[in-house]
Design a protein around this motif. Structure first.
Motif, PDB file in Angstrom:
ATOM      1  N   UNK A 180    -120.093 -48.005 -32.972  1.00  0.00           N
ATOM      2  CA  UNK A 180    -120.108 -47.871 -34.434  1.00  0.00           C
ATOM      3  C   UNK A 180    -119.792 -49.182 -35.154  1.00  0.00           C
ATOM      4  N   UNK A 181    -119.072 -50.092 -34.488  1.00  0.00           N
ATOM      5  CA  UNK A 181    -118.661 -51.329 -35.172  1.00  0.00           C
ATOM      6  C   UNK A 181    -119.313 -52.572 -34.591  1.00  0.00           C
ATOM      7  N   UNK A 182    -120.119 -52.398 -33.547  1.00  0.00           N
ATOM      8  CA  UNK A 182    -120.820 -53.539 -32.947  1.00  0.00           C
ATOM      9  C   UNK A 182    -119.922 -54.525 -32.209  1.00  0.00           C
ATOM     10  N   UNK A 183    -118.756 -54.052 -31.759  1.00  0.00           N
ATOM     11  CA  UNK A 183    -117.822 -54.963 -31.077  1.00  0.00           C
ATOM     12  C   UNK A 183    -118.293 -55.272 -29.659  1.00  0.00           C
ATOM     13  N   UNK A 184    -118.216 -56.550 -29.297  1.00  0.00           N
ATOM     14  CA  UNK A 184    -118.575 -56.952 -27.932  1.00  0.00           C
ATOM     15  C   UNK A 184    -117.362 -57.425 -27.134  1.00  0.00           C
ATOM     16  N   UNK A 185    -116.409 -58.044 -27.836  1.00  0.00           N
ATOM     17  CA  UNK A 185    -115.168 -58.469 -27.165  1.00  0.00           C
ATOM     18  C   UNK A 185    -114.003 -57.772 -27.847  1.00  0.00           C
ATOM     19  N   UNK A 186    -113.137 -57.157 -27.039  1.00  0.00           N
ATOM     20  CA  UNK A 186    -112.055 -56.353 -27.617  1.00  0.00           C
ATOM     21  C   UNK A 186    -110.730 -56.691 -26.959  1.00  0.00           C
ATOM     22  N   UNK A 187    -109.764 -57.076 -27.783  1.00  0.00           N
ATOM     23  CA  UNK A 187    -108.409 -57.325 -27.300  1.00  0.00           C
ATOM     24  C   UNK A 187    -107.489 -56.193 -27.736  1.00  0.00           C
ATOM     25  N   UNK A 188    -106.245 -56.247 -27.273  1.00  0.00           N
ATOM     26  CA  UNK A 188    -105.295 -55.185 -27.619  1.00  0.00           C
ATOM     27  C   UNK A 188    -103.892 -55.776 -27.784  1.00  0.00           C
ATOM     28  N   UNK A 189    -103.170 -55.312 -28.793  1.00  0.00           N
ATOM     29  CA  UNK A 189    -101.763 -55.698 -28.958  1.00  0.00           C
ATOM     30  C   UNK A 189    -100.958 -54.419 -29.193  1.00  0.00           C
ATOM     31  N   UNK A 190     -99.737 -54.389 -28.660  1.00  0.00           N
ATOM     32  CA  UNK A 190     -98.927 -53.178 -28.832  1.00  0.00           C
ATOM     33  C   UNK A 190     -97.457 -53.523 -28.939  1.00  0.00           C
ATOM     34  N   UNK A 191     -96.747 -52.688 -29.693  1.00  0.00           N
ATOM     35  CA  UNK A 191     -95.347 -52.940 -30.033  1.00  0.00           C
ATOM     36  C   UNK A 191     -94.460 -51.840 -29.470  1.00  0.00           C
ATOM     37  N   UNK A 192     -93.446 -52.213 -28.674  1.00  0.00           N
ATOM     38  CA  UNK A 192     -92.455 -51.265 -28.170  1.00  0.00           C
ATOM     39  C   UNK A 192     -93.136 -50.195 -27.307  1.00  0.00           C
ATOM     40  N   UNK A 193     -93.174 -48.953 -27.763  1.00  0.00           N
ATOM     41  CA  UNK A 193     -93.936 -47.909 -27.045  1.00  0.00           C
ATOM     42  C   UNK A 193     -95.351 -48.437 -26.775  1.00  0.00           C
ATOM     43  N   UNK A 194     -95.933 -49.054 -27.796  1.00  0.00           N
ATOM     44  CA  UNK A 194     -97.277 -49.625 -27.664  1.00  0.00           C
ATOM     45  C   UNK A 194     -97.346 -50.795 -26.705  1.00  0.00           C
ATOM     46  N   UNK A 195     -96.239 -51.535 -26.576  1.00  0.00           N
ATOM     47  CA  UNK A 195     -96.184 -52.634 -25.612  1.00  0.00           C
ATOM     48  C   UNK A 195     -96.247 -52.114 -24.185  1.00  0.00           C
ATOM     49  N   UNK A 196     -95.603 -50.959 -23.959  1.00  0.00           N
ATOM     50  CA  UNK A 196     -95.674 -50.320 -22.639  1.00  0.00           C
ATOM     51  C   UNK A 196     -97.101 -49.850 -22.368  1.00  0.00           C
ATOM     52  N   UNK A 197     -97.734 -49.281 -23.396  1.00  0.00           N
ATOM     53  CA  UNK A 197     -99.118 -48.819 -23.259  1.00  0.00           C
ATOM     54  C   UNK A 197    -100.058 -49.986 -22.944  1.00  0.00           C
ATOM     55  N   UNK A 198     -99.839 -51.128 -23.609  1.00  0.00           N
ATOM     56  CA  UNK A 198    -100.689 -52.306 -23.374  1.00  0.00           C
ATOM     57  C   UNK A 198    -100.530 -52.797 -21.933  1.00  0.00           C
ATOM     58  N   UNK A 199     -99.284 -52.876 -21.459  1.00  0.00           N
ATOM     59  CA  UNK A 199     -99.048 -53.302 -20.078  1.00  0.00           C
ATOM     60  C   UNK A 199     -99.840 -52.392 -19.125  1.00  0.00           C
TER      61      UNK A 199
END
Length: 244
Positions: A118-137
């Motif tokens: 839907x957004x035409x993304x080809x390269x995708x990164x991720x950042x997460x904080x606290x609970x989200x930091x665990x999810x990113x790991x």
């Protein structure tokens, strides 16, 4: 050990008017903000225990979008109640059982599909904080579609070798005074990554900083912390710019 696990002061917060808007796709709701020009680069922001509507996390989404990325923060809690600062910490372990940051694969796949189709993304990164930091790991060990990750003060769990075989470049940000993550754990993480990790990684500890420091909005920062908060955010954005 579980006392006040993610506590940072969520009390006095200034009002925040968001720049993006909410969307829904499949059964996921998300907050999305796009840069003023078209791009095929995107970043997923993984919220902390306070959920996808928390103003601080929306501020981060808008910040990333301002640096030229289609930025999205999905509701990884799938409509269930986020943790509230009025909840009792004694109930936190039970709440965590039904909000496991290692069980985010399905939602991540849905978001990746949306960003690509839907957004035409080809390269995708991720950042997460606290609970989200665990999810990113977790996701950086499992999902090769994520080009780069930044995990901010995700508690370090379960010592096993498969926790270190990251698939793509990952940056770990910690606060020196975070009472949920000891410096010993951080040194161990560094040792193990040296042994097992085959991709670029980085670990950085910011002096005097507590859990949750990097997502404060400018008007909520204390003057002594401001340089470290701004440095952590710059470092986060630079890492994403290097690889995404």
């Amino acid at each position: 050990q579980m006392a006040d696990p993610f506590l940072y002061n969520t009390g006095e917060r200034s009002h925040y008017g968001c720049l993006g808007h909410e969307v829904q796709f499949e059964d996921l709701k998300a907050y999305i903000c796009k840069p003023s020009f078209s791009t095929d680069k995107a970043v997923i922001v993984v919220h902390d225990v306070f959920g996808w509507r928390f103003p601080d996390i929306r501020y981060i989404v808008d910040l990333m979008a301002g640096h030229g990325y289609i930025t999205i923060c999905p509701d990884f809690f799938k409509g269930t109640e986020p943790w509230k600062s009025t909840d009792h910490w004694a109930d936190f372990p039970d709440w965590m059982k039904s909000h496991d940051p290692m069980k985010v694969d399905k939602e991540a796949d849905v978001v990746l599909k949306y960003l690509k189709e839907q957004c035409g993304a080809k390269k995708i990164g991720i950042v997460g904080f606290s609970w989200g930091g665990m999810a990113v790991h977790h996701l950086m060990l499992k999902n090769p579609q994520l080009t780069a990750g930044v995990s901010l003060y995700g508690r370090i769990v379960r010592d096993s070798e498969e926790r270190y075989s990251l698939l793509n470049p990952t940056f770990f940000i910690f606060g020196e005074k975070d009472h949920t993550i000891s410096l010993d754990q951080i040194f161990l993480l560094e040792d193990k990554l040296k042994q097992y990790c085959k991709v670029p990684y980085k670990i950085k500890v910011y002096p005097g900083q507590v859990h949750g420091f990097a997502q404060l909005k400018p008007e909520d920062m204390k003057p002594d912390d401001k340089p470290y908060i701004e440095e952590a955010r710059r470092d986060m954005i630079d890492w994403i710019k290097m690889f995404v």
